[in-house]
Design a protein around this motif. Sequence first.
Motif, PDB file in Angstrom:
ATOM      1  N   SER A 148       0.866  -1.411   0.017  1.00 12.74           N
ATOM      2  CA  SER A 148       0.049   0.042   0.024  1.00 12.74           C
ATOM      3  C   SER A 148       0.986   1.092   0.081  1.00 12.74           C
ATOM      4  O   SER A 148       1.854   1.330   0.806  1.00 12.74           O
ATOM      5  N   GLY A 149       0.626   2.479  -0.960  1.00 13.94           N
ATOM      6  CA  GLY A 149       1.429   3.393  -0.750  1.00 13.94           C
ATOM      7  C   GLY A 149       0.531   4.481  -1.796  1.00 13.94           C
ATOM      8  O   GLY A 149      -0.510   4.419  -2.234  1.00 13.94           O
ATOM      9  N   ASN A 150       1.321   5.684  -2.151  1.00 13.84           N
ATOM     10  CA  ASN A 150       0.891   6.596  -2.862  1.00 13.84           C
ATOM     11  C   ASN A 150       1.270   6.399  -4.302  1.00 13.84           C
ATOM     12  O   ASN A 150       2.358   6.710  -4.781  1.00 13.84           O
ATOM     13  N   VAL A 151      -0.012   5.891  -4.832  1.00 16.50           N
ATOM     14  CA  VAL A 151       0.128   5.419  -6.115  1.00 16.50           C
ATOM     15  C   VAL A 151      -0.494   6.630  -7.160  1.00 16.50           C
ATOM     16  O   VAL A 151      -1.800   6.845  -7.072  1.00 16.50           O
ATOM     17  N   GLY A 152       0.165   7.211  -7.914  1.00 14.50           N
ATOM     18  CA  GLY A 152      -0.468   8.203  -8.727  1.00 14.50           C
ATOM     19  C   GLY A 152      -0.946   9.389  -8.057  1.00 14.50           C
ATOM     20  O   GLY A 152      -1.978  10.009  -8.528  1.00 14.50           O
ATOM     21  N   GLY A 153      -0.311   9.715  -6.979  1.00 14.26           N
ATOM     22  CA  GLY A 153      -0.952  10.607  -6.353  1.00 14.26           C
ATOM     23  C   GLY A 153      -2.072  10.394  -5.123  1.00 14.26           C
ATOM     24  O   GLY A 153      -2.513  11.223  -4.571  1.00 14.26           O
ATOM     25  N   VAL A 154      -2.421   9.185  -5.252  1.00 16.58           N
ATOM     26  CA  VAL A 154      -3.468   8.634  -4.494  1.00 16.58           C
ATOM     27  C   VAL A 154      -2.828   7.889  -3.261  1.00 16.58           C
ATOM     28  O   VAL A 154      -2.403   6.642  -3.518  1.00 16.58           O
ATOM     29  N   PRO A 155      -2.974   8.439  -2.157  1.00 21.42           N
ATOM     30  CA  PRO A 155      -2.418   7.742  -0.819  1.00 21.42           C
ATOM     31  C   PRO A 155      -3.150   6.477  -0.394  1.00 21.42           C
ATOM     32  O   PRO A 155      -4.437   6.268  -0.958  1.00 21.42           O
ATOM     33  N   ASP A 156      -2.477   5.354   0.131  1.00 16.39           N
ATOM     34  CA  ASP A 156      -3.160   4.449   0.737  1.00 16.39           C
ATOM     35  C   ASP A 156      -3.880   3.371  -0.561  1.00 16.39           C
ATOM     36  O   ASP A 156      -4.820   2.993  -0.277  1.00 16.39           O
ATOM     37  N   THR A 157      -3.128   3.213  -1.573  1.00 21.70           N
ATOM     38  CA  THR A 157      -3.496   2.801  -3.001  1.00 21.70           C
ATOM     39  C   THR A 157      -2.632   1.315  -2.558  1.00 21.70           C
ATOM     40  O   THR A 157      -1.604   0.958  -2.509  1.00 21.70           O
ATOM     41  N   ASP A 158      -3.750   0.090  -2.974  1.00 20.18           N
ATOM     42  CA  ASP A 158      -2.961  -1.138  -2.986  1.00 20.18           C
ATOM     43  C   ASP A 158      -2.401  -1.568  -4.259  1.00 20.18           C
ATOM     44  O   ASP A 158      -2.975  -0.956  -5.343  1.00 20.18           O
ATOM     45  N   PHE A 159      -1.272  -2.289  -4.025  1.00 22.58           N
ATOM     46  CA  PHE A 159      -0.682  -2.620  -5.416  1.00 22.58           C
ATOM     47  C   PHE A 159       0.463  -3.748  -5.111  1.00 22.58           C
ATOM     48  O   PHE A 159       0.643  -4.240  -3.836  1.00 22.58           O
ATOM     49  N   GLU A 160       0.641  -4.446  -6.235  1.00 24.16           N
ATOM     50  CA  GLU A 160       1.543  -5.580  -5.969  1.00 24.16           C
ATOM     51  C   GLU A 160       2.900  -5.027  -6.180  1.00 24.16           C
ATOM     52  O   GLU A 160       3.265  -4.344  -7.108  1.00 24.16           O
ATOM     53  N   GLY A 161       3.739  -5.644  -5.228  1.00 21.62           N
ATOM     54  CA  GLY A 161       5.144  -4.694  -5.178  1.00 21.62           C
ATOM     55  C   GLY A 161       6.402  -5.731  -4.908  1.00 21.62           C
ATOM     56  O   GLY A 161       6.027  -6.635  -4.131  1.00 21.62           O
ATOM     57  N   PHE A 162       7.534  -5.396  -4.878  1.00 18.48           N
ATOM     58  CA  PHE A 162       8.674  -6.045  -4.383  1.00 18.48           C
ATOM     59  C   PHE A 162       9.697  -5.036  -4.205  1.00 18.48           C
ATOM     60  O   PHE A 162       9.754  -3.990  -4.371  1.00 18.48           O
ATOM     61  N   SER A 163      10.443  -5.627  -3.061  1.00 19.72           N
ATOM     62  CA  SER A 163      11.630  -4.732  -2.502  1.00 19.72           C
ATOM     63  C   SER A 163      12.951  -5.418  -2.961  1.00 19.72           C
ATOM     64  O   SER A 163      13.173  -6.520  -2.823  1.00 19.72           O
ATOM     65  N   LEU A 164      13.939  -4.334  -2.982  1.00 17.56           N
ATOM     66  CA  LEU A 164      15.409  -4.796  -3.338  1.00 17.56           C
ATOM     67  C   LEU A 164      16.170  -4.882  -2.171  1.00 17.56           C
ATOM     68  O   LEU A 164      17.466  -5.174  -2.011  1.00 17.56           O
ATOM     69  N   ASP A 165      15.763  -4.005  -1.127  1.00 15.37           N
ATOM     70  CA  ASP A 165      16.343  -3.587   0.281  1.00 15.37           C
ATOM     71  C   ASP A 165      15.733  -3.852   1.430  1.00 15.37           C
ATOM     72  O   ASP A 165      15.772  -3.154   2.345  1.00 15.37           O
ATOM     73  N   ASN A 166      15.283  -5.161   1.530  1.00 13.35           N
ATOM     74  CA  ASN A 166      14.471  -5.529   2.558  1.00 13.35           C
ATOM     75  C   ASN A 166      13.484  -4.767   3.304  1.00 13.35           C
ATOM     76  O   ASN A 166      13.457  -4.531   4.434  1.00 13.35           O
ATOM     77  N   GLY A 167      12.672  -4.110   2.205  1.00 14.14           N
ATOM     78  CA  GLY A 167      11.426  -3.332   2.536  1.00 14.14           C
ATOM     79  C   GLY A 167      11.452  -2.005   3.172  1.00 14.14           C
ATOM     80  O   GLY A 167      10.548  -1.369   3.276  1.00 14.14           O
ATOM     81  N   ILE A 168      12.734  -1.318   2.400  1.00  6.77           N
ATOM     82  CA  ILE A 168      12.804   0.156   2.775  1.00  6.77           C
ATOM     83  C   ILE A 168      12.405   0.746   1.679  1.00  6.77           C
ATOM     84  O   ILE A 168      11.439   1.761   1.790  1.00  6.77           O
ATOM     85  N   ASN A 169      12.497   0.261   0.225  1.00 10.23           N
ATOM     86  CA  ASN A 169      11.623   0.810  -0.833  1.00 10.23           C
ATOM     87  C   ASN A 169      10.855  -0.143  -1.401  1.00 10.23           C
ATOM     88  O   ASN A 169      11.542  -1.402  -1.541  1.00 10.23           O
ATOM     89  N   TRP A 170       9.790  -0.065  -2.058  1.00  7.76           N
ATOM     90  CA  TRP A 170       9.020  -0.713  -2.752  1.00  7.76           C
ATOM     91  C   TRP A 170       8.391  -0.483  -4.110  1.00  7.76           C
ATOM     92  O   TRP A 170       8.313   0.745  -4.547  1.00  7.76           O
ATOM     93  N   TYR A 171       8.703  -1.362  -4.985  1.00  9.59           N
ATOM     94  CA  TYR A 171       8.602  -1.094  -6.615  1.00  9.59           C
ATOM     95  C   TYR A 171       7.027  -1.869  -6.860  1.00  9.59           C
ATOM     96  O   TYR A 171       6.811  -3.045  -6.445  1.00  9.59           O
ATOM     97  N   ARG A 172       6.445  -1.005  -7.399  1.00 10.33           N
ATOM     98  CA  ARG A 172       5.118  -1.603  -8.172  1.00 10.33           C
ATOM     99  C   ARG A 172       5.533  -2.490  -9.155  1.00 10.33           C
ATOM    100  O   ARG A 172       6.232  -1.740 -10.267  1.00 10.33           O
TER     101      ARG A 172
END
Length: 250
Positions: A148-172
């Motif tokens: 969940s995050g700010n997707v397209g300017g809309v906060p708390d938006t659900d998406f499928e994502g993965f992280s390359l740094d153990n959860g610090i940053n997430w990519y959709r």
Amino acid sequence: MRRRFLHSAPERDLPAQHTYFEISDLRRFFDAGVIFATVWARFIGKTSGGRYNEIRHQRNQGLMMDRIRNNETVEQRRRVLKGALGASTVLTLGYGGSAAAASIGCVKNTYIEETPPANGNQFSWTDPAAMTGVDEWAWSKVDVWECSGNVGGVPDTDFEGFSLDNGINWYRVPAVVGEAPTLIALATKKSSQSPAYPKTAWVLAYFDANGNFVGNYPAITMRTEQNTPLEGSCLASVNPNAKSGFTYGG
């Protein structure tokens, strides 16, 4: 009678005076002897102590010189051994120089000439080993979660994502094949996950000119001389120790 008295008086006085001077002389001689003995004892003691200290100093100097000689011997042996090892290393590198140059050259050729991988796609839902390409590029496996995050300017938006740094940053993950994953601001992995997660995906791995792993796509999106994808055969020749832990294909 008077003359006898005069003669008798000196005769009586002479023995007394003679006895007095004899005792005084003995006392002075005794005192002088005591003083001489005391001075002599101190002189002998000082001389003996000095000789003892001098002998001990010489002994310590001898031990020190022996230690210095031993250290010099050890240092000389170390230098000889180091020189021998250095010579053997030069010979080894000289013997394998052509192979080493060819291994490094494969990284340069990959950077300049080849187009990795699978039509340029660097994110895949498909196992690279099952791709139809004939190459064997190195990929890293990632887990895809509900986020969940700010997707397209809309906060708390659900998406499928993965992280390359153990959860610090997430990519959709991209919605269309061939598009790049997108870094989402203020994103987190949801605490509650459906049974379908985690899903598995793969992203392309990048290496430097020595075959050391430096990161994954999409944290690295463009090839440079020090960041380039590598095939397994090239990676094995440049840095065999780095070959494990990746999936090859594409």
